[in-house]
Scaffold this active site. Structure first.
Site, PDB file in Angstrom:
ATOM      1  N   TYR A 166     120.424 -65.203 -43.704  1.00 26.12           N
ATOM      2  CA  TYR A 166     118.667 -65.323 -43.622  1.00 26.12           C
ATOM      3  C   TYR A 166     118.323 -63.601 -43.964  1.00 26.12           C
ATOM      4  CZ  TYR A 166     119.371 -64.135 -38.728  1.00 26.12           C
ATOM      5  OH  TYR A 166     119.657 -63.640 -37.625  1.00 26.12           O
ATOM      6  N   LYS A 226     109.958 -67.567 -31.203  1.00 29.30           N
ATOM      7  CA  LYS A 226     108.353 -68.017 -31.923  1.00 29.30           C
ATOM      8  C   LYS A 226     107.600 -68.824 -30.664  1.00 29.30           C
ATOM      9  CE  LYS A 226     110.939 -70.418 -34.969  1.00 29.30           C
ATOM     10  NZ  LYS A 226     112.002 -70.406 -34.284  1.00 29.30           N
TER      11      LYS A 226
HETATM   12  C1  LIG Z   1     120.459 -63.147 -34.139  1.00 27.11           C
HETATM   13  C2  LIG Z   1     119.443 -63.947 -33.394  1.00 27.11           C
HETATM   14  C3  LIG Z   1     118.431 -64.057 -34.284  1.00 27.11           C
HETATM   15  C4  LIG Z   1     117.487 -64.901 -33.808  1.00 27.11           C
HETATM   16  N1  LIG Z   1     116.391 -65.154 -34.589  1.00 27.11           N
HETATM   17  C5  LIG Z   1     115.473 -66.029 -34.119  1.00 27.11           C
HETATM   18  C6  LIG Z   1     114.185 -66.459 -34.908  1.00 27.11           C
HETATM   19  O1  LIG Z   1     114.130 -65.879 -36.025  1.00 27.11           O
HETATM   20  N2  LIG Z   1     113.105 -66.828 -34.462  1.00 27.11           N
HETATM   21  C7  LIG Z   1     113.073 -67.115 -33.208  1.00 27.11           C
HETATM   22  O2  LIG Z   1     112.168 -67.796 -32.692  1.00 27.11           O
HETATM   23  N3  LIG Z   1     114.193 -67.066 -32.359  1.00 27.11           N
HETATM   24  C8  LIG Z   1     115.308 -66.470 -32.744  1.00 27.11           C
HETATM   25  N4  LIG Z   1     116.433 -65.964 -31.751  1.00 27.11           N
HETATM   26  C9  LIG Z   1     116.251 -66.547 -30.799  1.00 27.11           C
HETATM   27  C10 LIG Z   1     115.221 -65.772 -29.786  1.00 27.11           C
HETATM   28  O3  LIG Z   1     115.577 -64.444 -29.612  1.00 27.11           O
HETATM   29  C11 LIG Z   1     115.597 -66.448 -28.443  1.00 27.11           C
HETATM   30  O4  LIG Z   1     115.377 -67.504 -28.342  1.00 27.11           O
HETATM   31  C12 LIG Z   1     114.795 -65.636 -27.336  1.00 27.11           C
HETATM   32  O5  LIG Z   1     115.271 -64.156 -26.964  1.00 27.11           O
HETATM   33  C13 LIG Z   1     115.199 -66.104 -25.799  1.00 27.11           C
HETATM   34  O6  LIG Z   1     114.484 -65.518 -25.107  1.00 27.11           O
HETATM   35  P1  LIG Z   1     114.769 -65.650 -23.306  1.00 27.11           P
HETATM   36  O7  LIG Z   1     113.752 -64.885 -22.761  1.00 27.11           O
HETATM   37  O8  LIG Z   1     115.157 -67.097 -23.028  1.00 27.11           O
HETATM   38  O9  LIG Z   1     116.206 -65.085 -23.451  1.00 27.11           O
HETATM   39  P2  LIG Z   1     116.469 -63.504 -23.490  1.00 27.11           P
HETATM   40  O10 LIG Z   1     115.948 -62.843 -24.572  1.00 27.11           O
HETATM   41  O11 LIG Z   1     118.042 -63.559 -23.836  1.00 27.11           O
HETATM   42  O12 LIG Z   1     116.144 -62.800 -22.401  1.00 27.11           O
HETATM   43  C14 LIG Z   1     116.855 -63.126 -21.149  1.00 27.11           C
HETATM   44  C15 LIG Z   1     117.034 -62.009 -20.273  1.00 27.11           C
HETATM   45  O13 LIG Z   1     117.564 -62.241 -18.941  1.00 27.11           O
HETATM   46  C16 LIG Z   1     118.269 -61.074 -18.492  1.00 27.11           C
HETATM   47  N5  LIG Z   1     119.648 -61.834 -17.510  1.00 27.11           N
HETATM   48  C17 LIG Z   1     120.454 -62.613 -18.014  1.00 27.11           C
HETATM   49  N6  LIG Z   1     121.252 -62.792 -16.979  1.00 27.11           N
HETATM   50  C18 LIG Z   1     120.539 -62.473 -16.022  1.00 27.11           C
HETATM   51  C19 LIG Z   1     121.040 -62.302 -14.675  1.00 27.11           C
HETATM   52  N7  LIG Z   1     122.090 -62.948 -14.218  1.00 27.11           N
HETATM   53  N8  LIG Z   1     120.162 -61.755 -13.825  1.00 27.11           N
HETATM   54  C20 LIG Z   1     119.008 -60.924 -14.159  1.00 27.11           C
HETATM   55  N9  LIG Z   1     118.991 -60.771 -15.390  1.00 27.11           N
HETATM   56  C21 LIG Z   1     119.697 -61.518 -16.318  1.00 27.11           C
HETATM   57  C22 LIG Z   1     119.069 -60.799 -19.747  1.00 27.11           C
HETATM   58  O14 LIG Z   1     119.583 -59.312 -19.573  1.00 27.11           O
HETATM   59  C23 LIG Z   1     117.755 -60.797 -20.812  1.00 27.11           C
HETATM   60  O15 LIG Z   1     116.965 -59.567 -20.804  1.00 27.11           O
HETATM   61  C24 LIG Z   1     117.342 -65.101 -32.270  1.00 27.11           C
HETATM   62  C25 LIG Z   1     118.406 -64.901 -31.473  1.00 27.11           C
HETATM   63  C26 LIG Z   1     119.415 -63.903 -32.103  1.00 27.11           C
HETATM   64  C27 LIG Z   1     120.410 -63.741 -31.149  1.00 27.11           C
END
Ligand SMILES: Cc1cc2nc3c(=O)[nH]c(=O)nc-3n(C[C@H](O)[C@H](O)[C@H](O)COP(=O)(O)OP(=O)(O)OC[C@H]3O[C@@H](n4cnc5c(N)ncnc54)[C@H](O)[C@@H]3O)c2cc1C
Length: 391
Positions: free
Chosen positions: A263, A364
């Protein structure tokens, strides 16, 4: 180690979902104490939000998820108003390739049927039209696709910064460099342990992206998730510098080495550097204890993306200048599932005090999932049908 103040809610992870949950919960419960614990810093490049952008799309093959993107759309617009900042740039979402291939993004043919059913307008395109209009070359003759004009690109850092500011204004407290080692729910709440501290809360949200599985496994909650280190490669444009190109995703049949899915984003509307980014969506070599993330793009995957650009994107300069980064994608292993978002009630002792959000292409859904998490933390039935997300 000491037990500091007692909190109403502790959120583990300052990623988009944790931040959105914190803001939504705190603004609805002004007298509650909300704490976010983050193991790194805001904007960390070591979890799920590395890089500058994410794909925004309304279309999904699965109708129950499709309905949720339409709801997320409304919440993004509200968030943009509250933050006084544009977060989604609606440059369009172009899908092309083999319309019958099923991928972790869905399938082109089924998605067109779903868009018909949901009455979401789109423009169907032949392979020739895609090549002529967007400058691709050498696409397979059976390829086809569509442009959905409301899709586009989400400003990752703009979103994180906005949510952090809004949450702080609503009274949320943050502690960075606090890696949570364990969560111990019980009959009255939960204890959260980091190396330095012990915290008590009435409710805890695990929104730790790649860290969630490990924390939950200690409670015998097994989520069928795999984490992959995916590559993203920046390349310069030599021509076609217009700002009107859409996000694109190429649906291709898998090859022996990988899932063959690529992509790309044209230069971001908010950026001045003029680079395109190509991503590989390869579910290979999952991260395990023996195969820890190296936080660098797999050279073979980088080469595969450069090869795709050489063959199909003559307006790029893959051999002149490029740089590669990686990102941790956490994806359900069951192709029928996109996300895990639910209370852990009944799953472990004290599970009613624990909410879990993990996995999937979830950026998203940031404002929607944040609100759902806030509802579950407040023991309220979420205002949308989330049966497709529950576990
Ligand atoms: C290459 C790539 C492309 C993507 N493209 C898309 C896209 O086009 N569209 C889309 O909708 N989504 C996309 N995603 C997915 C999207 O980025 C994730 O679904 C989203 O970031 C998830 O958010 P989150 O807050 O659940 O987790 P994360 O963004 O992973 O945040 C989790 C946080 O928790 C912290 N953490 C972890 N473990 C601990 C712990 N034990 N103690 C304290 N803190 C901790 C981490 O440091 C991090 O800051 C993509 C992901 C990747 C990797």
């Amino acid at each position: 180690m000491h037990t500091s103040v007692h909190w109403d809610v502790i959120i583990i992870g300052a990623g988009p979902i944790g931040l959105a949950a914190a803001w939504n919960y705190a603004r609805e419960h002004r007298d509650h104490k909300v704490l976010v614990l983050e193991q790194h810093a805001l904007f960390t490049q070591l979890a799920g939000t590395s890089g500058e952008e994410r794909h925004w799309r309304l279309q999904y093959s699965e109708l129950e998820i499709f309905r949720l993107t339409l709801e997320a759309d409304k919440l993004w617009r509200q968030l943009e108003q509250q933050a006084d900042r544009k977060l989604i740039h609606r440059i369009g979402s172009l899908w092309f390739g083999d319309a019958d291939v099923w991928t972790n993004e869905g399938q082109i043919r089924q998605t067109m049927l779903s868009m018909d059913e949901m009455r979401l307008p789109y423009e169907r395109l032949t392979m020739r039209e895609i090549e002529r209009r967007y400058g691709f070359t050498g696409l397979d003759s059976n390829y086809e696709g569509f442009l959905q004009q409301d899709g586009g690109v989400i400003d990752v850092k703009g979103t994180l910064a906005s949510l952090y500011s809004l949450a702080s204004e609503a009274g949320v407290e943050f502690q960075f460099q606090q890696c949570v080692k364990a969560v111990e729910p019980d009959a009255r709440g939960a204890t959260v342990l980091t190396t330095q501290n012990r915290y008590r809360a009435r409710k805890v949200l695990v929104a730790s992206g790649p860290g969630s599985k490990k924390l939950l496994r200690q409670l015998d909650i097994e989520l069928a998730l795999s984490t992959y280190e995916m590559a993203c490669i920046s390349m310069l444009r030599s021509q076609r510098l217009g700002a009107n190109d859409p996000f694109w995703f190429a649906f291709q049949p898998p090859v022996e080495s990988d899932s063959n899915l690529f992509y790309g984003f044209p230069p971001n509307p908010w950026s001045v550097n003029g680079f395109d980014r190509l991503g590989t969506d390869f579910e290979v070599d999952p991260i395990t204890e023996a195969n820890a993330p190296g936080y660098r793009a797999n050279p073979q995957h980088v080469e595969r993306a450069l090869e795709f650009a050489r063959r199909h994107m003559p307006f790029l300069e893959p051999d002149k200048q490029h740089s590669a980064a990686s990102c941790l994608a956490v994806l359900p292993t069951d192709p029928a599932r996109q996300f895990y978002l639910d209370s852990a009630k009944g799953r472990c002792h004290g599970g009613e005090h624990l909410v879990v959000s993990a996995g999937g292409w979830a950026f998203k859904f940031t404002p929607l999932m944040g609100q759902i998490c806030a509802d579950l933390l407040a023991e309220r039935e979420p205002r949308w049908d989330i049966s497709a997300l529950r576990f």
